[in-house]
Design an enzyme around this catalytic site. Structure first.
Site, PDB file in Angstrom:
ATOM      1  N   LYS A   4       3.010  14.896   0.579  1.00  0.00           N
ATOM      2  CA  LYS A   4       1.654  14.535   1.004  1.00  0.00           C
ATOM      3  C   LYS A   4       0.679  14.551  -0.167  1.00  0.00           C
ATOM      4  CE  LYS A   4       2.017  15.568   5.868  1.00  0.00           C
ATOM      5  NZ  LYS A   4       1.602  16.376   7.007  1.00  0.00           N
ATOM      6  N   VAL A  43       0.915  13.021  -2.863  1.00  0.00           N
ATOM      7  CA  VAL A  43       1.619  12.816  -4.135  1.00  0.00           C
ATOM      8  C   VAL A  43       1.869  11.309  -4.318  1.00  0.00           C
ATOM      9  CG1 VAL A  43       3.819  13.330  -5.295  1.00  0.00           C
ATOM     10  CG2 VAL A  43       2.726  15.074  -3.898  1.00  0.00           C
ATOM     11  N   ASP A  54     -10.336  10.983   1.450  1.00  0.00           N
ATOM     12  CA  ASP A  54      -8.914  10.697   1.275  1.00  0.00           C
ATOM     13  C   ASP A  54      -8.493   9.866   2.506  1.00  0.00           C
ATOM     14  OD1 ASP A  54      -6.188  11.146   0.322  1.00  0.00           O
ATOM     15  OD2 ASP A  54      -5.996  12.477   2.042  1.00  0.00           O
ATOM     16  N   LEU A  55      -7.376   9.184   2.424  1.00  0.00           N
ATOM     17  CA  LEU A  55      -6.971   8.316   3.546  1.00  0.00           C
ATOM     18  C   LEU A  55      -5.903   8.983   4.424  1.00  0.00           C
ATOM     19  CD1 LEU A  55      -7.159   5.513   4.906  1.00  0.00           C
ATOM     20  CD2 LEU A  55      -5.530   4.661   3.223  1.00  0.00           C
ATOM     21  N   ASN A  64      -1.485   1.021  -0.982  1.00  0.00           N
ATOM     22  CA  ASN A  64      -1.470   0.178   0.222  1.00  0.00           C
ATOM     23  C   ASN A  64      -2.719   0.366   1.071  1.00  0.00           C
ATOM     24  OD1 ASN A  64       1.278  -0.996   0.039  1.00  0.00           O
ATOM     25  ND2 ASN A  64       1.910   1.144   0.149  1.00  0.00           N
ATOM     26  N   SER A  85      -8.143   7.486  -2.465  1.00  0.00           N
ATOM     27  CA  SER A  85      -6.754   7.665  -2.018  1.00  0.00           C
ATOM     28  C   SER A  85      -5.760   7.362  -3.132  1.00  0.00           C
ATOM     29  CB  SER A  85      -6.500   6.722  -0.834  1.00  0.00           C
ATOM     30  OG  SER A  85      -5.116   6.604  -0.564  1.00  0.00           O
ATOM     31  N   ALA A  86      -4.609   8.040  -3.083  1.00  0.00           N
ATOM     32  CA  ALA A  86      -3.533   7.766  -4.047  1.00  0.00           C
ATOM     33  C   ALA A  86      -2.762   6.509  -3.680  1.00  0.00           C
ATOM     34  CB  ALA A  86      -2.568   8.951  -4.070  1.00  0.00           C
ATOM     35  N   SER A  87      -2.937   6.023  -2.449  1.00  0.00           N
ATOM     36  CA  SER A  87      -2.097   4.920  -1.959  1.00  0.00           C
ATOM     37  C   SER A  87      -2.425   3.579  -2.611  1.00  0.00           C
ATOM     38  CB  SER A  87      -2.255   4.783  -0.446  1.00  0.00           C
ATOM     39  OG  SER A  87      -1.477   3.685  -0.007  1.00  0.00           O
ATOM     40  N   THR A 147      -0.626   8.329   8.155  1.00  0.00           N
ATOM     41  CA  THR A 147       0.445   7.452   7.671  1.00  0.00           C
ATOM     42  C   THR A 147       1.631   8.269   7.159  1.00  0.00           C
ATOM     43  OG1 THR A 147      -1.001   7.221   5.762  1.00  0.00           O
ATOM     44  CG2 THR A 147      -0.753   5.297   7.161  1.00  0.00           C
ATOM     45  N   GLU A 158     -10.430  16.126   2.176  1.00  0.00           N
ATOM     46  CA  GLU A 158      -9.030  16.069   1.729  1.00  0.00           C
ATOM     47  C   GLU A 158      -8.121  16.932   2.589  1.00  0.00           C
ATOM     48  OE1 GLU A 158      -6.494  15.337  -0.104  1.00  0.00           O
ATOM     49  OE2 GLU A 158      -7.298  13.951  -1.574  1.00  0.00           O
ATOM     50  N   ASP A 159      -6.875  16.461   2.773  1.00  0.00           N
ATOM     51  CA  ASP A 159      -5.890  17.268   3.511  1.00  0.00           C
ATOM     52  C   ASP A 159      -4.862  17.903   2.577  1.00  0.00           C
ATOM     53  OD1 ASP A 159      -4.626  14.763   2.934  1.00  0.00           O
ATOM     54  OD2 ASP A 159      -3.057  15.299   4.358  1.00  0.00           O
TER      55      ASP A 159
HETATM   56  P1  B16 Z   1       1.715   4.437  -1.514  1.00  0.00           P
HETATM   57  P2  B16 Z   1      -3.586   9.737   0.256  1.00  0.00           P
HETATM   58  C1  B16 Z   1      -1.041   9.252  -0.394  1.00  0.00           C
HETATM   59  O1  B16 Z   1      -2.188   8.899   0.315  1.00  0.00           O
HETATM   60  C2  B16 Z   1      -0.003   9.839   0.553  1.00  0.00           C
HETATM   61  O2  B16 Z   1      -0.479  11.073   1.087  1.00  0.00           O
HETATM   62  C3  B16 Z   1       1.288  10.076  -0.192  1.00  0.00           C
HETATM   63  O3  B16 Z   1       2.268  10.596   0.687  1.00  0.00           O
HETATM   64  C4  B16 Z   1       1.761   8.755  -0.805  1.00  0.00           C
HETATM   65  O4  B16 Z   1       2.953   8.937  -1.554  1.00  0.00           O
HETATM   66  C5  B16 Z   1       0.651   8.208  -1.719  1.00  0.00           C
HETATM   67  O5  B16 Z   1      -0.540   8.037  -0.967  1.00  0.00           O
HETATM   68  C6  B16 Z   1       1.033   6.868  -2.331  1.00  0.00           C
HETATM   69  O6  B16 Z   1       1.116   5.911  -1.300  1.00  0.00           O
HETATM   70  O7  B16 Z   1       3.194   4.558  -1.621  1.00  0.00           O
HETATM   71  O8  B16 Z   1       1.244   3.704  -0.268  1.00  0.00           O
HETATM   72  O9  B16 Z   1       1.066   3.881  -2.759  1.00  0.00           O
HETATM   73  O10 B16 Z   1      -3.335  11.022   0.975  1.00  0.00           O
HETATM   74  O11 B16 Z   1      -3.961   9.929  -1.219  1.00  0.00           O
HETATM   75  O12 B16 Z   1      -4.534   8.824   0.976  1.00  0.00           O
HETATM   76 MG    MG Z   2      -4.024  12.860   2.074  1.00  0.00          MG
END
Ligand code: B16
Ligand code: MG
Length: 218
Positions: free
Chosen positions: A47, A49, A11-12, A120, A116-118, A19, A171-172
């Site tokens: 977090k 999500v 996970d990121l 970005n 990662s869910a991000s 972040t 994962e956190d």
């Molecule tokens: P973005 P992870 C998640 O990253 C974050 O923990 C979460 O807070 C955030 O809403 C999600 O990415 C989406 O991020 O807005 O940049 O697309 O923990 O899955 O690495």
């Molecule tokens: Mg995380």
């Protein structure tokens, strides 16, 4: 019979970089514009999500209901502020022990993927110099379902050419540990053993992790 581990999926946010503080500042600014407070405790609920699910939680805290197009506009506004902040990140923001552990995994011949869910992740990985440590990068731009759905990790295993039973997820977030479990993968929780009690092993940070300790998972 338990297969030997061949891959580590990371996970990121909260595992490799912090972040969450930037997400918090951007969500708080949005809440303030909308006219209600948003605390650090509230931020804990976001977090791991996805962006739109995070906005839904934020709006519920403010007691607001909005139309889909209004929500899209607010999410885009928050993301603009967030991207402005992460564009200034550098390698000093890699969490303690993360870089050494990534290097150790590669030296041990383990494959490495991001899960990662991000949406970005590429900005963050580029600015921190972490991109070269990954054999595959799966993030919110490549997935349909959010954790605890195992999609992000199953796509990671597929991209690496390994089976889920050969993977360990770092994962956190509780939802991420559950995603690993549903995907048939072992997991290491980064954080509190009370919150991450479903993980196979919990460490306070990757600084406490060694390749040797992966044997505790088999
Ligand atoms: P973005 P992870 C998640 O990253 C974050 O923990 C979460 O807070 C955030 O809403 C999600 O990415 C989406 O991020 O807005 O940049 O697309 O923990 O899955 O690495
Ligand atoms: Mg995380």
């Amino acid at each position: 019979m338990t297969l030997p581990l061949k891959a580590c999926l990371f996970d990121l946010d909260g595992v490799l970089v912090d972040t969450a503080k930037y997400h918090y500042l951007a969500w708080r600014r949005l809440a303030e514009e909308l006219g209600f407070p948003f605390t650090q405790e509230d931020n804990e609920r976001l977090k791991g999500v996805s962006r739109m699910a995070s906005l839904d939680i934020l709006l519920s805290i403010g007691g607001m209901t909005l139309a889909p197009d209004e929500k899209e506009a607010l999410a885009a506004k928050k993301n603009g502020w967030y991207v402005e902040m992460i564009s200034r990140m550098d390698e000093s923001e890699i969490l303690p022990g993360a870089l050494d552990f990534l290097k150790a995994c590669r030296e041990a011949g383990l494959k490495v993927a991001l899960g990662s869910a991000s949406k970005n992740s590429s900005i963050i990985l580029t600015n921190t110099g972490l991109t070269p440590y990954f054999d595959a990068i799966i993030d919110g731009t490549k997935t349909q379902a959010a954790k605890p759905d195992p999609e992000v990790f199953l796509l990671g295993a597929e991209a690496l050419g390994v089976s889920p039973a050969e993977c360990v997820v770092f994962e956190d977030a509780e939802a991420g540990i559950e995603a690993a479990r549903r995907g048939g993968m072992r997991s290491v929780g980064i954080g509190s053993p009370t919150i991450l009690n479903k993980a196979d092993l919990v460490v306070p940070s990757l600084g406490a992790m060694t390749v040797g300790r992966l044997a505790e998972l088999t």
